[in-house]
Scaffold this motif. Sequence first.
Motif, PDB file in Angstrom:
ATOM      1  N   VAL A 195     124.477  56.873  10.082  1.00 28.30           N
ATOM      2  CA  VAL A 195     124.406  57.318  11.486  1.00 28.30           C
ATOM      3  C   VAL A 195     125.534  58.237  11.900  1.00 28.30           C
ATOM      4  N   VAL A 196     125.182  59.290  12.564  1.00 26.83           N
ATOM      5  CA  VAL A 196     126.281  60.089  12.921  1.00 26.83           C
ATOM      6  C   VAL A 196     126.207  60.192  14.526  1.00 26.83           C
ATOM      7  N   GLY A 197     127.285  59.992  15.306  1.00 26.21           N
ATOM      8  CA  GLY A 197     127.375  59.896  16.563  1.00 26.21           C
ATOM      9  C   GLY A 197     126.691  58.616  17.075  1.00 26.21           C
ATOM     10  N   PRO A 198     126.297  58.658  18.316  1.00 22.10           N
ATOM     11  CA  PRO A 198     126.397  59.634  19.463  1.00 22.10           C
ATOM     12  C   PRO A 198     127.801  59.953  20.038  1.00 22.10           C
ATOM     13  N   ASN A 199     127.933  61.036  20.579  1.00 20.11           N
ATOM     14  CA  ASN A 199     129.332  61.099  21.319  1.00 20.11           C
ATOM     15  C   ASN A 199     129.226  60.569  22.666  1.00 20.11           C
ATOM     16  N   GLU A 200     130.435  60.719  23.375  1.00 22.65           N
ATOM     17  CA  GLU A 200     130.618  60.079  24.531  1.00 22.65           C
ATOM     18  C   GLU A 200     130.755  61.450  25.585  1.00 22.65           C
ATOM     19  N   GLY A 201     130.188  61.538  26.685  1.00 28.04           N
ATOM     20  CA  GLY A 201     130.245  62.665  27.526  1.00 28.04           C
ATOM     21  C   GLY A 201     129.390  62.931  28.618  1.00 28.04           C
TER      22      GLY A 201
END
Length: 397
Positions: A147-153
């Motif tokens: 799993v890559v990410g998810p990012n915060e934003g």
Amino acid sequence: MLTDKRILLILTGGIAAYKALELIRRLTECGARVTPVLTRAAEQFVTPLSVAALTGEKVYRDLFDLTNEVEMGHIQLSRSADLILIAPATANIMAKMVQGQADDLSSTILLATNAPVMIAPAMNVQMWDHPATQRNLTQLYADGISVVGPNEGDMACGEFGFGRMSEPVEIISALAAHFGSGPLLGKKILVTSGPTYEPIDPVRYIANRSSGAQGAAIGRALIAMGAEVIFITGPTSVPPPKGACITSVQTAQEMKDAVIAALPVDVAIFAAAVADWRVSTVSNKKLKKSIDGPPIIEFSENPDILACVAQMKKDRPSLVIGFAAETNTIVANATAKLQRKKCDWIVANDVSPETGIMGGLMNEITLISKTGAEAWPRMSKEDVAKQLAERVAKALC
Ligand code: CTP
């Protein structure tokens, strides 16, 4: 970096699908061959024509496209890739993967494949935080999905939080790490995990509580960064990390023997909850209830595996990391443990029942080294593992 790697890219339906076009461009620049698969919902966000133009490949869309079955059936399609990447991966595809559904081309490919699978989740923050998605995530990790990410934003829906798809460069770094160009490439790392069971008689034992989830996550994070992982585990229901060299043990003495046999290694991480005591004389017959009252059980102390390895003259790994599961005066107790056992770092946490850490998905640790204590915010066990693996990579370079 990804020269001649065959990536089957599944686009599912989310606003982040627009970023997948940039991802395709960068993947092809890195030398990868991208075969695209679009779900019906993805077609609402990007057109098959733009995807075909960027990949220079046929776009696969329909499970029951007979021409495709003649040219390349879905089974062959699912196996022709070096890796299947889902970007963006919606909450829906994650749920379908966990349930093993196969009701369209993408889910059928995912069920039929024997190739590694990586997902880049993208969804609204509430959907990401929902217990159902977090449960599915845990299961996907356990099934060996990267799993890559998810990012915060900021999100397209106007909310803020975790759920933004990772940037294309981050996804490409994760792919590079997967294909063996990670920072821990060539490093041999030993991880102990889970509890030990100390028998009383053929049907009873004593043990510490431990799900083994944090140790397994550490193993996966190290493998994702290119390390060769020797994973020595007591009995758990959590699947061991895929790609590790696994030794299953029951008792502390067996764990110690397996650890010694695995040396030398570059790094040793002792995440196991080893029972401090074993029953001095194990009965070879089941103890029966008696009018004389309950049996009196005598204990002997188990070998301290961490202290033994940390104090070795020969074959001491260059980094020895212990864990300290405490219920009070965490930092003081853990610092004393670091000094007593002579390890390099201690990962300390509060396992009092009210923290929900024991057996839960989250962890809140303090990383203690000879230079001081660093409190990390509460995060998932997977994230603790990833950040710890990054620290290990930094310490080794
Ligand atoms: N450990 C070990 N062998 C043992 C006991 C513990 O290798 N026989 C390791 C654990 O894997 C962990 C660290 O030592 O990395 C600390 O374990 P913990 O149970 O917290 O500490 P103990 O030394 O058992 O001290 P106490 O139970 O008194 O807190």
